[in-house]
Write an enzyme that holds these catalytic residues in place. Structure first.
Site, PDB file in Angstrom:
ATOM      1  N   HIS A  56       0.847  -1.196   0.000  1.00  0.00           N
ATOM      2  CA  HIS A  56       0.000   0.000   0.000  1.00  0.00           C
ATOM      3  C   HIS A  56       0.879   1.241   0.000  1.00  0.00           C
ATOM      4  O   HIS A  56       2.097   1.155   0.130  1.00  0.00           O
ATOM      5  CB  HIS A  56      -0.986   0.001   1.169  1.00  0.00           C
ATOM      6  CG  HIS A  56      -0.366   0.106   2.526  1.00  0.00           C
ATOM      7  ND1 HIS A  56       0.397  -0.899   3.097  1.00  0.00           N
ATOM      8  CD2 HIS A  56      -0.399   1.105   3.448  1.00  0.00           C
ATOM      9  CE1 HIS A  56       0.785  -0.527   4.308  1.00  0.00           C
ATOM     10  NE2 HIS A  56       0.317   0.684   4.537  1.00  0.00           N
ATOM     11  N   HIS A  58       1.343   4.031   1.928  1.00  0.00           N
ATOM     12  CA  HIS A  58       1.849   4.831   3.048  1.00  0.00           C
ATOM     13  C   HIS A  58       3.371   4.949   3.001  1.00  0.00           C
ATOM     14  O   HIS A  58       4.069   4.005   2.638  1.00  0.00           O
ATOM     15  CB  HIS A  58       1.391   4.242   4.383  1.00  0.00           C
ATOM     16  CG  HIS A  58      -0.068   4.483   4.650  1.00  0.00           C
ATOM     17  ND1 HIS A  58      -0.776   3.788   5.602  1.00  0.00           N
ATOM     18  CD2 HIS A  58      -0.947   5.358   4.089  1.00  0.00           C
ATOM     19  CE1 HIS A  58      -2.032   4.233   5.624  1.00  0.00           C
ATOM     20  NE2 HIS A  58      -2.154   5.168   4.721  1.00  0.00           N
ATOM     21  N   ASP A  60       5.802   4.941   5.085  1.00  0.00           N
ATOM     22  CA  ASP A  60       6.705   4.021   5.785  1.00  0.00           C
ATOM     23  C   ASP A  60       6.776   2.656   5.096  1.00  0.00           C
ATOM     24  O   ASP A  60       7.487   1.760   5.556  1.00  0.00           O
ATOM     25  CB  ASP A  60       6.314   3.863   7.257  1.00  0.00           C
ATOM     26  CG  ASP A  60       4.932   3.275   7.461  1.00  0.00           C
ATOM     27  OD1 ASP A  60       4.022   3.587   6.679  1.00  0.00           O
ATOM     28  OD2 ASP A  60       4.746   2.488   8.407  1.00  0.00           O
ATOM     29  N   HIS A  61       6.066   2.523   3.977  1.00  0.00           N
ATOM     30  CA  HIS A  61       6.134   1.294   3.173  1.00  0.00           C
ATOM     31  C   HIS A  61       6.725   1.536   1.785  1.00  0.00           C
ATOM     32  O   HIS A  61       7.161   0.587   1.141  1.00  0.00           O
ATOM     33  CB  HIS A  61       4.744   0.673   3.041  1.00  0.00           C
ATOM     34  CG  HIS A  61       4.199   0.167   4.338  1.00  0.00           C
ATOM     35  ND1 HIS A  61       4.060  -1.171   4.634  1.00  0.00           N
ATOM     36  CD2 HIS A  61       3.782   0.832   5.454  1.00  0.00           C
ATOM     37  CE1 HIS A  61       3.584  -1.304   5.855  1.00  0.00           C
ATOM     38  NE2 HIS A  61       3.403  -0.101   6.371  1.00  0.00           N
ATOM     39  N   HIS A 112      -7.448  -0.710   5.667  1.00  0.00           N
ATOM     40  CA  HIS A 112      -6.406   0.223   6.119  1.00  0.00           C
ATOM     41  C   HIS A 112      -6.256   1.337   5.085  1.00  0.00           C
ATOM     42  O   HIS A 112      -6.252   2.524   5.417  1.00  0.00           O
ATOM     43  CB  HIS A 112      -5.107  -0.551   6.303  1.00  0.00           C
ATOM     44  CG  HIS A 112      -3.964   0.263   6.816  1.00  0.00           C
ATOM     45  ND1 HIS A 112      -3.943   0.793   8.091  1.00  0.00           N
ATOM     46  CD2 HIS A 112      -2.789   0.617   6.234  1.00  0.00           C
ATOM     47  CE1 HIS A 112      -2.804   1.442   8.268  1.00  0.00           C
ATOM     48  NE2 HIS A 112      -2.088   1.358   7.158  1.00  0.00           N
ATOM     49  N   ASP A 133      -0.256  -3.877   6.333  1.00  0.00           N
ATOM     50  CA  ASP A 133      -0.889  -3.345   7.544  1.00  0.00           C
ATOM     51  C   ASP A 133      -2.363  -3.751   7.643  1.00  0.00           C
ATOM     52  O   ASP A 133      -3.150  -3.057   8.281  1.00  0.00           O
ATOM     53  CB  ASP A 133      -0.790  -1.819   7.574  1.00  0.00           C
ATOM     54  CG  ASP A 133       0.606  -1.326   7.898  1.00  0.00           C
ATOM     55  OD1 ASP A 133       1.499  -2.160   8.118  1.00  0.00           O
ATOM     56  OD2 ASP A 133       0.809  -0.093   7.908  1.00  0.00           O
ATOM     57  N   HIS A 171       4.816  -4.540  11.176  1.00  0.00           N
ATOM     58  CA  HIS A 171       5.089  -3.731  12.368  1.00  0.00           C
ATOM     59  C   HIS A 171       5.227  -4.624  13.598  1.00  0.00           C
ATOM     60  O   HIS A 171       4.570  -5.668  13.696  1.00  0.00           O
ATOM     61  CB  HIS A 171       3.968  -2.717  12.621  1.00  0.00           C
ATOM     62  CG  HIS A 171       3.944  -1.576  11.664  1.00  0.00           C
ATOM     63  ND1 HIS A 171       4.737  -0.471  11.817  1.00  0.00           N
ATOM     64  CD2 HIS A 171       3.229  -1.374  10.529  1.00  0.00           C
ATOM     65  CE1 HIS A 171       4.504   0.374  10.822  1.00  0.00           C
ATOM     66  NE2 HIS A 171       3.585  -0.162  10.028  1.00  0.00           N
TER      67      HIS A 171
END
Length: 259
Positions: A56, A58, A60-61, A112, A133, A171
């Protein structure tokens, strides 16, 4: 032969590193930071990063994707419904792709984010799920874009995978998720045992992943919404008769958001 390791990133992210040890090729899942991957490649001369898998959008990915692609020319696979840096192959639900000689099925799992996907390798002896996530160890992702019903359906789809399936989420949230699970099911012996085990692992500096679908079915409240005791706690939380599994899920997710 496939080996899977976790490269820590930021405060609690894991970048999954898949290694084809026979051919010195590797792939990474959700590299939010290029530095840990570049460092690994520098420490392993002769290895080639061939593929980057994205679940996805975001940061941090995906934060390290463009740099890694530029340095290695690795193929970037990502969800068709989201904007992914340097993406070369846009993936939709039920697509099948080959990475490191392994076939993966793409599963659209909104909740998410709206275009979130997961990668599932159906090996009868050791099936693998890279779920970003969506599904966490003992928990699930927050609903930033999707509805509770969408996330419930996505989790139900993942819960139907074989019990042996290795769950590689991204995570280190397991202990905090288990504390919530204990609040929902204080008499669940499997949850209590998992709390003790994960507490010991974290004290020893070990990661708590991967999990498995079988373990999640026993200890993850978001996969246990049909259990009478879970429904009763959900009803107690929002003072309603949550008359469907989706409604129970929505109540639990709301509770977890403020837990």
């Amino acid at each position: 032969m496939l080996q899977i390791d976790a490269l820590p990133a930021f405060s609690d992210n894991y970048i999954w590193l898949l290694q084809d040890t026979d051919h010195k090729r590797c792939a990474v899942v959700d590299p939010g930071d290029a530095a840990p991957v570049m460092a690994w490649l520098e420490q392993h001369p002769g290895w080639v990063l061939s593929d980057i898998l994205i679940t996805h959008h975001h940061f941090d990915h995906v934060g390290g994707v463009a740099q890694l692609h530029e340095h290695t020319n690795a193929k970037v696979w990502g969800p068709a419904l989201e904007t992914i840096p340097a993406r070369q192959v846009a993936l939709n639900d039920a697509d099948r792709i080959e990475v490191l000689g392994l076939e993966f099925q793409v599963m659209l799992v909104p909740g998410h984010t709206l275009g979130h996907i997961a990668f599932y390798h159906d090996d009868p002896s050791a099936p693998l799920l890279f779920c970003g996530d969506t599904l966490f160890a003992a928990g699930c992702g927050r609903l930033f874009e999707g509805s509770p019903e969408q996330m419930h359906q996505s989790l139900s789809r993942l819960a139907a995978l074989p019990a042996l399936t290795g769950v590689y989420c991204t995570h280190e949230y397991t202990l905090s998720n288990l504390r919530f699970a204990q609040a929902v099911e204080p008499t669940n012996a499997d949850i209590a045992a998992r709390v003790a085990q994960v507490t010991q692992w974290r004290a020893e500096g070990r990661i708590s992943l991967p999990s498995s679908i079988g373990l999640e079915l026993r200890t993850n409240p978001f996969l246990r919404v049909k259990e009478t005791s879970v429904k009763e706690k959900a009803d107690e939380w929002n003072s309603l008769d949550n008359d469907s599994p989706g409604a129970v899920f929505a109540s639990l997710r709301s509770w977890k958001d403020t837990f």
